[in-house]
Design a protein around this motif. Structure first.
Motif, mmCIF file in Angstrom:
data_model
loop_
_atom_site.group_PDB
_atom_site.id
_atom_site.type_symbol
_atom_site.label_atom_id
_atom_site.label_comp_id
_atom_site.label_asym_id
_atom_site.label_seq_id
_atom_site.Cartn_x
_atom_site.Cartn_y
_atom_site.Cartn_z
ATOM 1 N N ILE A 117 0.832 -1.158 0.078
ATOM 2 C CA ILE A 117 -0.026 0.090 0.051
ATOM 3 C C ILE A 117 0.806 1.312 0.071
ATOM 4 N N SER A 118 0.735 2.156 -1.040
ATOM 5 C CA SER A 118 1.544 3.259 -1.054
ATOM 6 C C SER A 118 0.954 4.619 -0.901
ATOM 7 N N ASN A 119 -0.159 4.644 -0.889
ATOM 8 C CA ASN A 119 -1.137 5.840 -0.778
ATOM 9 C C ASN A 119 -2.507 5.530 -0.024
ATOM 10 N N TYR A 120 -3.313 6.743 0.285
ATOM 11 C CA TYR A 120 -4.466 6.637 1.049
ATOM 12 C C TYR A 120 -5.596 5.848 0.250
ATOM 13 N N LYS A 121 -5.578 6.357 -0.857
ATOM 14 C CA LYS A 121 -6.580 5.750 -1.982
ATOM 15 C C LYS A 121 -6.525 4.115 -1.811
ATOM 16 N N GLU A 122 -5.268 3.649 -2.167
ATOM 17 C CA GLU A 122 -5.179 2.123 -1.954
ATOM 18 C C GLU A 122 -5.509 1.586 -0.461
ATOM 19 N N LEU A 123 -5.319 2.353 0.256
ATOM 20 C CA LEU A 123 -5.475 2.154 1.624
ATOM 21 C C LEU A 123 -7.041 1.803 1.560
ATOM 22 N N ASP A 124 -7.714 2.948 1.291
ATOM 23 C CA ASP A 124 -9.274 2.949 1.291
ATOM 24 C C ASP A 124 -9.776 1.750 0.487
ATOM 25 N N ARG A 125 -9.189 1.460 -0.501
ATOM 26 C CA ARG A 125 -9.582 0.180 -1.339
ATOM 27 C C ARG A 125 -9.470 -1.086 -0.715
ATOM 28 N N LEU A 126 -8.281 -1.106 0.155
ATOM 29 C CA LEU A 126 -8.335 -2.335 1.164
ATOM 30 C C LEU A 126 -9.242 -2.534 2.044
ATOM 31 N N ILE A 127 -9.665 -1.254 2.645
ATOM 32 C CA ILE A 127 -10.648 -1.112 3.601
ATOM 33 C C ILE A 127 -11.887 -1.602 3.135
ATOM 34 N N LYS A 128 -12.299 -1.062 1.890
ATOM 35 C CA LYS A 128 -13.433 -1.317 1.374
ATOM 36 C C LYS A 128 -13.502 -3.062 1.179
ATOM 37 N N LEU A 129 -12.413 -3.418 0.690
ATOM 38 C CA LEU A 129 -12.614 -5.177 0.151
ATOM 39 C C LEU A 129 -12.761 -5.724 1.809
ATOM 40 N N CYS A 130 -12.071 -5.566 2.660
ATOM 41 C CA CYS A 130 -12.262 -6.043 3.940
ATOM 42 C C CYS A 130 -13.761 -6.109 4.307
ATOM 43 N N LYS A 131 -14.318 -4.728 3.998
ATOM 44 C CA LYS A 131 -16.008 -4.622 4.404
ATOM 45 C C LYS A 131 -16.708 -5.535 3.663
ATOM 46 N N VAL A 132 -16.381 -5.464 2.302
ATOM 47 C CA VAL A 132 -17.266 -6.417 1.304
ATOM 48 C C VAL A 132 -17.084 -7.827 1.632
ATOM 49 N N THR A 133 -15.751 -8.327 2.035
ATOM 50 C CA THR A 133 -15.626 -9.872 2.235
ATOM 51 C C THR A 133 -15.943 -9.989 3.691
ATOM 52 N N GLY A 134 -15.906 -9.054 4.482
ATOM 53 C CA GLY A 134 -16.356 -9.366 6.045
ATOM 54 C C GLY A 134 -15.001 -10.146 6.841
ATOM 55 N N TYR A 135 -13.944 -9.919 6.124
ATOM 56 C CA TYR A 135 -12.798 -10.788 6.779
ATOM 57 C C TYR A 135 -11.589 -9.759 6.850
ATOM 58 N N ALA A 136 -10.831 -9.667 7.767
ATOM 59 C CA ALA A 136 -9.372 -9.031 7.472
ATOM 60 C C ALA A 136 -8.507 -10.056 8.614
ATOM 61 N N CYS A 137 -7.757 -10.734 7.876
ATOM 62 C CA CYS A 137 -6.497 -11.265 8.291
ATOM 63 C C CYS A 137 -5.324 -10.619 8.458
ATOM 64 N N ILE A 138 -4.847 -10.342 9.882
ATOM 65 C CA ILE A 138 -3.838 -9.452 10.056
ATOM 66 C C ILE A 138 -2.805 -9.972 10.754
ATOM 67 N N ASP A 139 -1.587 -9.464 10.478
ATOM 68 C CA ASP A 139 -0.327 -9.801 11.119
ATOM 69 C C ASP A 139 0.679 -8.572 11.224
ATOM 70 N N PHE A 140 1.193 -8.179 12.168
ATOM 71 C CA PHE A 140 2.298 -7.255 12.509
ATOM 72 C C PHE A 140 3.616 -7.768 12.420
ATOM 73 N N GLU A 141 4.417 -7.042 12.012
ATOM 74 C CA GLU A 141 5.974 -7.251 11.852
ATOM 75 C C GLU A 141 6.808 -6.254 12.864
ATOM 76 N N THR A 142 7.279 -6.554 13.435
ATOM 77 C CA THR A 142 8.183 -5.305 14.266
ATOM 78 C C THR A 142 9.707 -5.544 14.398
ATOM 79 N N ASN A 143 10.478 -4.539 14.958
ATOM 80 C CA ASN A 143 11.838 -4.786 15.215
ATOM 81 C C ASN A 143 12.048 -5.694 16.149
#
Length: 169
Positions: free
Chosen positions: A8-34
């Protein structure tokens, strides 16, 4: 199955991802850290990986060393994380899925994002089925998806800490 990965490189792409999560009803998440302790001053979430349908993966660059070179100039990773968190993690209509969700939820809470709705934790589900170790995600991938088990070692990624891995391998 080949997975298409998108940074994801901009807010428009982020908003598309958010919309996809809403449409599918799922969000599988995983953080990577230092790899610092979460409440340590030096702790940094570097990437939030998200998928909401098979075959597609998204990486939201956070405090990663390559974030500025892969995102638009006005990108603010904390703002992006809050935007995703408020619209997906706090959305009770979206089922959240994670492995060792306690860790991911602590990071969200550090940035004032609080889980609402259903959460499925794969590590807890594995433990309920068989409490014997190992309980790690890599161990489960090796056991049930052996064809995908060496995805990190194929490119030498297993020898690089997450905060030093390039966004594009």
């Amino acid at each position: 199955m080949k997975t298409i990965c998108k940074i994801i490189s901009n807010y428009k792409e982020l908003d598309r991802l958010i919309k996809l999560c809403k449409v599918t009803g799922y969000a599988c998440i995983d953080f990577e850290t230092n790899a610092e302790k979460i409440y340590n001053h030096d702790f940094k979430p570097t990437i939030l990986s998200v998928t909401c349908m098979p075959g597609y993966g998204y990486s939201i660059p956070l405090e990663h060393f390559e974030t500025k070179s892969h995102t638009e100039k006005k990108w603010n990773w904390k703002k992006a994380l809050r935007r995703f968190g408020k619209k997906v993690i706090e959305n009770p209509k979206i089922t959240k899925i994670a492995w060792n969700a306690k860790f991911d939820l602590q990071i969200f809470e550090k940035y004032k994002i609080y889980l609402r709705g259903t959460l499925i934790d794969g590590m807890l589900a594995k433990y309920v089925l068989n409490e014997e170790r190992p309980n790690g995600l890599k161990d489960m991938v090796q056991r049930y998806l052996p064809w995908a088990a060496n995805y990190e070692s194929d490119k030498g990624f297993d020898r690089i800490p997450w905060d030093k891995k390039p966004l594009k391998p």
